[in-house]
Design a protein around this motif. Structure first.
Motif, PDB file in Angstrom:
ATOM      1  N   SER B 209     -32.852 -17.674 -17.931  1.00 39.50           N
ATOM      2  CA  SER B 209     -34.265 -17.322 -17.923  1.00 39.50           C
ATOM      3  C   SER B 209     -34.899 -17.534 -19.286  1.00 39.50           C
ATOM      4  CB  SER B 209     -34.434 -15.866 -17.487  1.00 39.50           C
ATOM      5  OG  SER B 209     -33.855 -15.010 -18.445  1.00 39.50           O
ATOM      6  N   GLY B 210     -34.074 -17.622 -20.333  1.00 34.36           N
ATOM      7  CA  GLY B 210     -34.616 -17.809 -21.668  1.00 34.36           C
ATOM      8  C   GLY B 210     -35.173 -16.521 -22.253  1.00 34.36           C
ATOM      9  N   LEU B 211     -34.963 -15.387 -21.570  1.00 34.14           N
ATOM     10  CA  LEU B 211     -35.558 -14.129 -22.043  1.00 34.14           C
ATOM     11  C   LEU B 211     -34.867 -13.572 -23.283  1.00 34.14           C
ATOM     12  CD1 LEU B 211     -36.506 -12.141 -18.851  1.00 34.14           C
ATOM     13  CD2 LEU B 211     -37.990 -13.187 -20.549  1.00 34.14           C
ATOM     14  N   GLY B 212     -33.599 -13.821 -23.425  1.00 36.43           N
ATOM     15  CA  GLY B 212     -32.901 -13.305 -24.600  1.00 36.43           C
ATOM     16  C   GLY B 212     -33.252 -14.088 -25.847  1.00 36.43           C
ATOM     17  N   GLN B 213     -34.013 -15.170 -25.706  1.00 36.11           N
ATOM     18  CA  GLN B 213     -34.404 -16.051 -26.805  1.00 36.11           C
ATOM     19  C   GLN B 213     -33.213 -16.684 -27.485  1.00 36.11           C
ATOM     20  OE1 GLN B 213     -37.322 -14.481 -29.435  1.00 36.11           O
ATOM     21  NE2 GLN B 213     -38.824 -14.623 -27.804  1.00 36.11           N
ATOM     22  N   ARG B 214     -32.090 -16.695 -26.798  1.00 34.52           N
ATOM     23  CA  ARG B 214     -30.915 -17.338 -27.368  1.00 34.52           C
ATOM     24  C   ARG B 214     -30.626 -18.630 -26.602  1.00 34.52           C
ATOM     25  NH1 ARG B 214     -25.986 -14.624 -30.238  1.00 34.52           N
ATOM     26  NH2 ARG B 214     -27.733 -14.415 -31.634  1.00 34.52           N
ATOM     27  N   PHE B 215     -30.698 -18.549 -25.272  1.00 35.18           N
ATOM     28  CA  PHE B 215     -30.452 -19.729 -24.463  1.00 35.18           C
ATOM     29  C   PHE B 215     -31.787 -20.320 -24.019  1.00 35.18           C
ATOM     30  CE2 PHE B 215     -26.778 -16.980 -23.820  1.00 35.18           C
ATOM     31  CZ  PHE B 215     -25.774 -17.850 -24.230  1.00 35.18           C
ATOM     32  N   PRO B 216     -31.908 -21.651 -24.034  1.00 35.71           N
ATOM     33  CA  PRO B 216     -33.121 -22.273 -23.506  1.00 35.71           C
ATOM     34  C   PRO B 216     -33.209 -22.011 -22.010  1.00 35.71           C
ATOM     35  CG  PRO B 216     -31.442 -23.927 -23.982  1.00 35.71           C
ATOM     36  CD  PRO B 216     -30.925 -22.635 -24.510  1.00 35.71           C
ATOM     37  N   SER B 217     -34.422 -21.923 -21.463  1.00 39.35           N
ATOM     38  CA  SER B 217     -34.557 -21.574 -20.048  1.00 39.35           C
ATOM     39  C   SER B 217     -34.292 -22.785 -19.160  1.00 39.35           C
ATOM     40  CB  SER B 217     -35.969 -21.039 -19.788  1.00 39.35           C
ATOM     41  OG  SER B 217     -36.904 -22.022 -20.133  1.00 39.35           O
ATOM     42  N   GLY B 218     -33.863 -22.497 -17.947  1.00 36.60           N
ATOM     43  CA  GLY B 218     -33.761 -23.536 -16.937  1.00 36.60           C
ATOM     44  C   GLY B 218     -32.428 -24.233 -16.809  1.00 36.60           C
ATOM     45  N   TYR B 219     -31.440 -23.833 -17.591  1.00 36.66           N
ATOM     46  CA  TYR B 219     -30.116 -24.446 -17.419  1.00 36.66           C
ATOM     47  C   TYR B 219     -29.368 -23.752 -16.284  1.00 36.66           C
ATOM     48  CZ  TYR B 219     -30.188 -27.383 -21.569  1.00 36.66           C
ATOM     49  OH  TYR B 219     -30.483 -28.356 -22.474  1.00 36.66           O
ATOM     50  N   PRO B 220     -28.743 -24.502 -15.378  1.00 36.70           N
ATOM     51  CA  PRO B 220     -27.957 -23.853 -14.327  1.00 36.70           C
ATOM     52  C   PRO B 220     -26.753 -23.128 -14.936  1.00 36.70           C
ATOM     53  CG  PRO B 220     -27.666 -26.231 -14.259  1.00 36.70           C
ATOM     54  CD  PRO B 220     -28.758 -25.969 -15.245  1.00 36.70           C
ATOM     55  N   VAL B 221     -26.443 -21.943 -14.426  1.00 34.80           N
ATOM     56  CA  VAL B 221     -25.321 -21.179 -14.959  1.00 34.80           C
ATOM     57  C   VAL B 221     -24.234 -20.982 -13.909  1.00 34.80           C
ATOM     58  CG1 VAL B 221     -24.627 -19.075 -16.154  1.00 34.80           C
ATOM     59  CG2 VAL B 221     -26.924 -19.937 -16.453  1.00 34.80           C
ATOM     60  N   ALA B 222     -24.636 -20.488 -12.710  1.00 31.44           N
ATOM     61  CA  ALA B 222     -23.612 -20.134 -11.732  1.00 31.44           C
ATOM     62  C   ALA B 222     -24.187 -20.111 -10.325  1.00 31.44           C
ATOM     63  CB  ALA B 222     -23.030 -18.768 -12.073  1.00 31.44           C
ATOM     64  N   PHE B 223     -23.298 -20.191  -9.350  1.00 29.89           N
ATOM     65  CA  PHE B 223     -23.657 -19.996  -7.949  1.00 29.89           C
ATOM     66  C   PHE B 223     -23.128 -18.640  -7.513  1.00 29.89           C
ATOM     67  CE2 PHE B 223     -23.731 -24.707  -7.861  1.00 29.89           C
ATOM     68  CZ  PHE B 223     -25.005 -24.859  -7.329  1.00 29.89           C
ATOM     69  N   VAL B 224     -23.943 -17.907  -6.749  1.00 28.77           N
ATOM     70  CA  VAL B 224     -23.479 -16.616  -6.237  1.00 28.77           C
ATOM     71  C   VAL B 224     -22.383 -16.874  -5.204  1.00 28.77           C
ATOM     72  CG1 VAL B 224     -24.146 -14.574  -4.939  1.00 28.77           C
ATOM     73  CG2 VAL B 224     -25.691 -15.525  -6.650  1.00 28.77           C
ATOM     74  N   SER B 225     -21.241 -16.198  -5.354  1.00 31.00           N
ATOM     75  CA  SER B 225     -20.126 -16.458  -4.443  1.00 31.00           C
ATOM     76  C   SER B 225     -19.831 -15.281  -3.521  1.00 31.00           C
ATOM     77  CB  SER B 225     -18.875 -16.819  -5.238  1.00 31.00           C
ATOM     78  OG  SER B 225     -18.566 -15.803  -6.148  1.00 31.00           O
ATOM     79  N   VAL B 226     -20.075 -14.065  -3.991  1.00 32.11           N
ATOM     80  CA  VAL B 226     -19.774 -12.884  -3.177  1.00 32.11           C
ATOM     81  C   VAL B 226     -20.918 -11.882  -3.314  1.00 32.11           C
ATOM     82  CG1 VAL B 226     -18.198 -10.951  -2.807  1.00 32.11           C
ATOM     83  CG2 VAL B 226     -17.294 -13.146  -3.576  1.00 32.11           C
ATOM     84  N   VAL B 227     -21.413 -11.373  -2.187  1.00 33.10           N
ATOM     85  CA  VAL B 227     -22.381 -10.271  -2.238  1.00 33.10           C
ATOM     86  C   VAL B 227     -21.839  -9.138  -1.373  1.00 33.10           C
ATOM     87  CG1 VAL B 227     -24.740  -9.535  -1.781  1.00 33.10           C
ATOM     88  CG2 VAL B 227     -24.306 -11.864  -2.516  1.00 33.10           C
ATOM     89  N   GLU B 228     -21.603  -7.976  -1.980  1.00 32.61           N
ATOM     90  CA  GLU B 228     -21.065  -6.837  -1.219  1.00 32.61           C
ATOM     91  C   GLU B 228     -21.971  -5.630  -1.370  1.00 32.61           C
ATOM     92  OE1 GLU B 228     -16.290  -7.725  -1.644  1.00 32.61           O
ATOM     93  OE2 GLU B 228     -17.110  -5.796  -2.317  1.00 32.61           O
ATOM     94  N   HIS B 229     -22.282  -5.007  -0.243  1.00 32.90           N
ATOM     95  CA  HIS B 229     -23.069  -3.782  -0.304  1.00 32.90           C
ATOM     96  C   HIS B 229     -22.175  -2.615   0.058  1.00 32.90           C
ATOM     97  CE1 HIS B 229     -26.731  -6.041  -0.805  1.00 32.90           C
ATOM     98  NE2 HIS B 229     -26.396  -6.805   0.218  1.00 32.90           N
ATOM     99  N   ASP B 230     -21.968  -1.732  -0.896  1.00 39.18           N
ATOM    100  CA  ASP B 230     -21.146  -0.549  -0.658  1.00 39.18           C
ATOM    101  C   ASP B 230     -22.073   0.665  -0.690  1.00 39.18           C
ATOM    102  OD1 ASP B 230     -19.429   1.531  -0.641  1.00 39.18           O
ATOM    103  OD2 ASP B 230     -18.151   0.815  -2.278  1.00 39.18           O
ATOM    104  N   PRO B 231     -22.204   1.378   0.437  1.00 34.46           N
ATOM    105  CA  PRO B 231     -23.137   2.523   0.476  1.00 34.46           C
ATOM    106  C   PRO B 231     -22.803   3.586  -0.577  1.00 34.46           C
ATOM    107  CG  PRO B 231     -22.248   2.044   2.653  1.00 34.46           C
ATOM    108  CD  PRO B 231     -21.502   1.183   1.697  1.00 34.46           C
ATOM    109  N   GLY B 232     -21.555   3.639  -1.001  1.00 32.19           N
ATOM    110  CA  GLY B 232     -21.164   4.649  -1.987  1.00 32.19           C
ATOM    111  C   GLY B 232     -21.563   4.294  -3.404  1.00 32.19           C
ATOM    112  N   GLN B 233     -21.949   3.047  -3.615  1.00 38.08           N
ATOM    113  CA  GLN B 233     -22.271   2.611  -4.973  1.00 38.08           C
ATOM    114  C   GLN B 233     -23.774   2.490  -5.161  1.00 38.08           C
ATOM    115  OE1 GLN B 233     -19.972   1.852  -7.438  1.00 38.08           O
ATOM    116  NE2 GLN B 233     -18.354   2.589  -6.092  1.00 38.08           N
ATOM    117  N   ALA B 234     -24.216   2.700  -6.390  1.00 41.35           N
ATOM    118  CA  ALA B 234     -25.649   2.637  -6.665  1.00 41.35           C
ATOM    119  C   ALA B 234     -26.170   1.202  -6.626  1.00 41.35           C
ATOM    120  CB  ALA B 234     -25.935   3.258  -8.024  1.00 41.35           C
ATOM    121  N   PHE B 235     -25.313   0.260  -7.019  1.00 39.29           N
ATOM    122  CA  PHE B 235     -25.765  -1.130  -7.095  1.00 39.29           C
ATOM    123  C   PHE B 235     -24.884  -2.018  -6.219  1.00 39.29           C
ATOM    124  CE2 PHE B 235     -26.819   0.813 -11.192  1.00 39.29           C
ATOM    125  CZ  PHE B 235     -28.189   0.643 -11.169  1.00 39.29           C
ATOM    126  N   ALA B 236     -25.433  -3.190  -5.869  1.00 42.05           N
ATOM    127  CA  ALA B 236     -24.656  -4.150  -5.086  1.00 42.05           C
ATOM    128  C   ALA B 236     -23.619  -4.803  -5.996  1.00 42.05           C
ATOM    129  CB  ALA B 236     -25.571  -5.202  -4.494  1.00 42.05           C
TER     130      ALA B 236
END
Lengths: 156, 278
Positions: B209-236
């Motif tokens: 995103s370029g928000l940290g002002q360290r990396f230029p914006s727009g470079y591909p970094v990663a593909f999402v591989s796993v998304v898990e929703h656990d009701p016991g956890q605050a975050f996915a």
């Protein structure tokens, strides 16, 4: 005098080879099993030439390894000194031991090293502690008889 | 023994807490690089013998394939020139500043850190080529990491998969912002603090995103591989795989972002004013 000089050059050369073996790129699985070459060679010289190679040499070698591996400066220096202290205090008895007993002792020294190294890594946030820290202990112990016979031959 | 241990402890604390020892490290970098270089030469010997005996047939085939690829790439570049011009014109219409081209230099891989917990690589370019600490490292497929130690002729880079590394990213599909952090495992990244209800799917592309002002914006970094929703956890729990092949690549690009050059020339005061002016 001459034997002392050749002895020292052999020590330096064997340590250099150990550094090379420690930095050769390996795949991730093998990297986890990589024996602690530098520590093993260092332990050999600590036991074989206790009057020439002592704790301060261990400290310097550890610091060099810190520079090469990019770990915290002093991390290997400290762990090497502690493992070396253990080896040096036992070097008289060590010569009387059988090969199996020697290997067990070396495994114990490497285990101490891995434990402290792992704890430092944990505290400085480099890694979380896991039992894979102890895999190199096994493989270092397996390598010890070979290193011992090889260096013994080279020395003569 | 206690003296030496204490000395080592002091060194460690000094290195961990403060940056006094960075100078020492980078000046002795040449020594450690040469160790990596020698150990690499032994591995390369095998490759060299192999390439010496490569047949004419194979080389001709390879040449043909490379020519075809070059043609394809040139065709793409032709269209890129027109698109860049169009983009600049559109940006002028919108009254926003034009995107500057980023300068890059190519650095070859010298060594890989033998410590399996530290995902670091050693690159064969240093401060003499203008490399600086914090410089982004990319390759043809995406973001690789950043420089953490710059010596005269070599530098050490931290990979994005290291567990001490994080990158500000956004989901390319919908612009959702997040922090992408490394884990202990190679080829696995983790998206932190994403609420369960956020719109993220497996296969989403994450770009800087370029928000940290360290990396230029727009470079591909990663593909999402796993998304898990656990009701016991605050975050996915969301895992991602880096787009760049971090363990196989031999050559890397060190990026000089244009605003860094600007900052270096105009100084801190000016860049502060520029931020306020926006």
């Amino acid at each position: 005098m001459e034997t002392r000089a050749t002895n020292l050059s052999i020590v330096l050369f064997s340590l250099f080879v150990a550094f090379l073996l420690a930095t050769i790129p390996l795949s991730n699985t093998f990297n986890l099993l990589r024996p602690e070459w530098v520590l093993l060679v260092l332990l050999y010289w600590l036991i074989a030439l206790p009057e020439r190679i002592g704790l301060s040499s261990a400290w310097v070698v550890g610091l060099l390894l810190d520079l090469v591996e990019g770990s915290l400066l002093g991390q290997h220096a400290m762990t090497f000194v502690i493992a070396a202290f253990f080896a040096v205090s036992l070097h008289q008895q060590f010569r009387m031991f059988s090969r199996t007993q020697q290997t067990l002792l070396i495994a114990f020294a490497v285990a101490i090293y891995e434990l402290i190294d792992g704890l430092i890594a944990q505290f400085s946030g480099q890694a979380s502690f896991s039992f894979s820290f102890f895999l190199p202990v096994l493989f270092s112990a397996l390598m010890w008889p070979f290193i011992f016979t090889l260096l013994q031959r080279v020395r003569r | 023994m206690f003296l030496l241990t204490a000395l080592a402890l002091v060194l460690m604390v000094a290195d961990f807490r403060y940056s006094y020892l960075d100078e020492v490290r980078s000046s002795l970098g040449l020594l450690s690089t040469s160790v990596y270089k020698v150990s690499r030469t032994f591995l390369d010997l095998g490759d060299r013998v192999d390439s010496f005996f490569t047949g004419r047939e194979t080389l001709q085939q390879e040449n043909k394939a490379l020519k075809a690829q070059a043609l394809l790439l040139q065709y793409k570049v032709q269209r890129l020139a027109a698109l860049t011009a169009e983009n600049t014109r559109l940006r002028e219409l919108l009254n926003s500043s034009a995107l500057l081209d980023q300068k890059v230099i190519v650095a070859e891989l010298v060594g890989v850190s033998p410590d399996s917990n530290a995902h670091q690589i050693i690159l064969g370019k240093g401060t003499s080529s203008g490399v600086f600490v914090g410089q982004p490292v990319v390759n043809a497929d995406g973001l690789v990491g950043q420089v953490i130690e710059a010596g005269q002729l070599s530098s050490r880079a931290l990979l994005i998969t290291d567990n001490t590394h994080s990158v500000p990213v956004l989901v390319n599909r919908n612009g959702l912002r997040a922090i992408l952090s490394g884990t202990d495992h190679i080829n696995e990244l983790e998206l932190l603090y994403i609420p369960d209800t956020a719109d993220i799917e497996v296969g989403d592309l994450l770009v800087t995103s370029g928000l940290g002002q360290r990396f230029p914006s727009g470079y591909p970094v990663a593909f999402v591989s796993v998304v898990e929703h656990d009701p016991g956890q605050a975050f996915a729990r969301i895992k991602a795989t880096p787009t760049a092949s971090l363990t196989k690549a031999q050559h890397f690009l060190l990026v000089f972002s244009p605003d860094r050059v600007l900052k270096a020339t105009t100084g801190f005061q000016d860049s502060n004013e520029a931020e306020q002016g926006q």
